[in-house]
Write a protein that holds these residues in place. Structure first.
Motif, PDB file in Angstrom:
ATOM      1  N   ASN A   1       0.827  -1.212   0.000  1.00  9.43           N
ATOM      2  CA  ASN A   1       0.000   0.000   0.000  1.00  9.43           C
ATOM      3  C   ASN A   1       0.862   1.263   0.000  1.00  9.43           C
ATOM      4  N   TYR A   2       1.987   1.221   0.714  1.00 10.61           N
ATOM      5  CA  TYR A   2       2.883   2.381   0.713  1.00 10.61           C
ATOM      6  C   TYR A   2       3.492   2.572  -0.673  1.00 10.61           C
ATOM      7  N   PHE A   3       3.916   1.467  -1.297  1.00  9.15           N
ATOM      8  CA  PHE A   3       4.513   1.568  -2.631  1.00  9.15           C
ATOM      9  C   PHE A   3       3.500   2.092  -3.647  1.00  9.15           C
ATOM     10  N   VAL A   4       2.289   1.604  -3.570  1.00 14.62           N
ATOM     11  CA  VAL A   4       1.252   2.080  -4.502  1.00 14.62           C
ATOM     12  C   VAL A   4       0.950   3.559  -4.248  1.00 14.62           C
ATOM     13  N   GLY A   5       0.997   3.971  -2.991  1.00 13.92           N
ATOM     14  CA  GLY A   5       0.700   5.365  -2.676  1.00 13.92           C
ATOM     15  C   GLY A   5       1.671   6.351  -3.296  1.00 13.92           C
ATOM     16  N   LEU A   6       2.899   5.884  -3.601  1.00 12.11           N
ATOM     17  CA  LEU A   6       3.867   6.779  -4.234  1.00 12.11           C
ATOM     18  C   LEU A   6       3.448   7.165  -5.641  1.00 12.11           C
ATOM     19  N   PHE A   7       2.573   6.375  -6.270  1.00  9.64           N
ATOM     20  CA  PHE A   7       2.151   6.632  -7.649  1.00  9.64           C
ATOM     21  C   PHE A   7       0.809   7.365  -7.718  1.00  9.64           C
TER      22      PHE A   7
ATOM     23  N   PRO B   1       8.178  10.262  -8.808  1.00  9.11           N
ATOM     24  CA  PRO B   1       9.468  10.870  -8.412  1.00  9.11           C
ATOM     25  C   PRO B   1       9.311  12.009  -7.414  1.00  9.11           C
ATOM     26  N   MET B   2       8.291  12.850  -7.612  1.00  9.76           N
ATOM     27  CA  MET B   2       8.085  13.970  -6.691  1.00  9.76           C
ATOM     28  C   MET B   2       7.654  13.480  -5.317  1.00  9.76           C
ATOM     29  N   ASN B   3       6.832  12.427  -5.285  1.00  7.19           N
ATOM     30  CA  ASN B   3       6.439  11.872  -3.984  1.00  7.19           C
ATOM     31  C   ASN B   3       7.630  11.271  -3.261  1.00  7.19           C
ATOM     32  N   LEU B   4       8.528  10.633  -4.005  1.00  5.14           N
ATOM     33  CA  LEU B   4       9.713  10.048  -3.397  1.00  5.14           C
ATOM     34  C   LEU B   4      10.645  11.142  -2.867  1.00  5.14           C
ATOM     35  N   ILE B   5      10.800  12.212  -3.628  1.00  4.71           N
ATOM     36  CA  ILE B   5      11.616  13.345  -3.162  1.00  4.71           C
ATOM     37  C   ILE B   5      10.989  13.970  -1.928  1.00  4.71           C
ATOM     38  N   GLY B   6       9.657  14.019  -1.908  1.00  3.46           N
ATOM     39  CA  GLY B   6       8.972  14.570  -0.747  1.00  3.46           C
ATOM     40  C   GLY B   6       9.236  13.774   0.522  1.00  3.46           C
ATOM     41  N   GLU B   7       9.383  12.456   0.383  1.00  3.40           N
ATOM     42  CA  GLU B   7       9.693  11.622   1.550  1.00  3.40           C
ATOM     43  C   GLU B   7      11.072  11.980   2.105  1.00  3.40           C
ATOM     44  N   VAL B   8      12.051  12.144   1.209  1.00  3.77           N
ATOM     45  CA  VAL B   8      13.420  12.450   1.645  1.00  3.77           C
ATOM     46  C   VAL B   8      13.518  13.898   2.126  1.00  3.77           C
ATOM     47  N   ALA B   9      12.689  14.769   1.562  1.00  4.36           N
ATOM     48  CA  ALA B   9      12.772  16.190   1.914  1.00  4.36           C
ATOM     49  C   ALA B   9      12.349  16.463   3.347  1.00  4.36           C
TER      50      ALA B   9
ATOM     51  N   ILE C   1      -1.425  10.268  -9.810  1.00  5.00           N
ATOM     52  CA  ILE C   1      -1.114   9.685 -11.114  1.00  5.00           C
ATOM     53  C   ILE C   1       0.342   9.222 -11.076  1.00  5.00           C
ATOM     54  N   PRO C   2       0.708   8.207 -11.888  1.00  4.41           N
ATOM     55  CA  PRO C   2       2.059   7.634 -11.809  1.00  4.41           C
ATOM     56  C   PRO C   2       3.185   8.638 -12.033  1.00  4.41           C
ATOM     57  N   VAL C   3       2.930   9.712 -12.802  1.00  2.00           N
ATOM     58  CA  VAL C   3       3.994  10.665 -13.096  1.00  2.00           C
ATOM     59  C   VAL C   3       4.442  11.405 -11.840  1.00  2.00           C
ATOM     60  N   PHE C   4       3.641  11.365 -10.784  1.00  2.00           N
ATOM     61  CA  PHE C   4       3.985  12.049  -9.535  1.00  2.00           C
ATOM     62  C   PHE C   4       4.906  11.223  -8.642  1.00  2.00           C
TER      63      PHE C   4
END
Length: 291
Positions: free
Chosen positions: A166-172, A180-188, A175-178
């Motif tokens: 569920n966490y992995f799916v939530g990153l997409f 990378p931005m969601n992943l950067i948001g986690e690290v930010a 829409i799936p194009v988001f």
């Protein structure tokens, strides 16, 4: 005697840090804006990493020992009904910490009061030791980043409560194009927490040092005509730096401690995927109910 020993436990670590600073600080003229002093470093061999014992590490341990001594002092000789001011102070700290956690994190995190109080106390006292001339550990990004990494692991722990898939799916989402931005948001999240705290404390120290230097030069220019030693005394530095210190050191240090604690509470409480977690719990408990 126990009270005297605990008071010494609060004071002696800070005095030891002051002695170390006096012994290791090199002689300099004018304003010197530098990072933490390095007390010891190894001579690395080829392929090994240099290890340092810096002023940030030593001062952090001194602050933790002093806070530990303060906690022991406030809780020494507790009674069912408070009969001394220090027990009233201890009860007030506990009540305010629990209320702060309940208001910002909810009843599920009701037991997190000591953790949040520890973060706030360590951060505030680490910033306030600059009032006795010591380097503030919060002015070292390595210290604040270490705290932020700890908070980041706690955030991820609760995000994974809803399931790794569920966490992995939530990153997409949405829409799936988001992704990378969601992943950067986690690290930010930890990066922004670390640099916000470090930047505010460091900037206050730099501004205070620059103002002190400017007042010293202005004093020599305006009052250099005075006779004797008075011409060399930075008389304009009397009073104004202390007033500025109330904001840059006291107010800013306490405020940044509160902000860091608030961000910790909000990020951890907001990380729990309640819907996914409740579904997993219901699915896990369903066979037990059927039996």
């Amino acid at each position: 005697m126990v009270d005297y020993a605990l008071i010494a436990m609060m004071i002696l670590p800070i005095l030891a840090c002051i002695v170390l600073k006096v012994l290791f600080t090199p002689a300099s003229e004018g304003v010197s804006i530098a990072g933490a002093l390095v007390f010891w470093s190894n001579e690395p061999e080829i392929g090994t990493t240099t290890l340092y014992i810096s002023e940030s590490q030593v001062n952090t341990w001194a602050v933790m020992i002093s806070i530990f001594g303060l906690c022991l002092y406030l809780t020494h000789g507790l009674t069912a009904k408070a009969v001394c001011k220090r027990q009233l102070a201890a009860e007030w700290i506990v009540e305010k910490s629990e209320k702060l956690v309940k208001d910002n994190m909810g009843g599920f995190f009701a037991q997190w009061g000591p953790f949040i109080a520890a973060i706030m106390g360590l951060s505030a006292f680490s910033s306030l030791i600059c009032l006795v001339g010591l380097f503030s550990p919060t002015g070292d990004v390595n210290v604040t980043f270490g705290w932020a990494i700890l908070v980041f692991f706690l955030i991820m722990h609760f995000k994974f409560r809803g399931g790794l898939w569920n966490y992995f799916v939530g990153l997409f989402k949405p829409i799936p194009v988001f992704a990378p931005m969601n992943l950067i948001g986690e690290v930010a999240t930890p990066v922004s927490m670390a640099f916000r705290h470090y930047g505010n404390i460091l900037s206050g120290a730099v501004i205070a040092a620059l103002i002190g230097s400017a007042l010293t030069g202005l004093s020599k220019q305006l009052l250099g005509w005075l006779p004797g030693v008075f011409s060399d005394m930075p008389l304009l530095r009397v009073g104004l730096p202390a007033v500025l210190s109330v904001y840059f050191d006291v107010f800013s240090g306490v405020m940044q401690a509160f902000i860091f604690a608030m961000l910790t509470m909000l990020n951890i409480a907001g990380a729990v995927p309640w819907d996914d977690w409740n579904k997993r719990r219901a699915k896990r408990n369903k066979p037990a109910l059927e039996n």
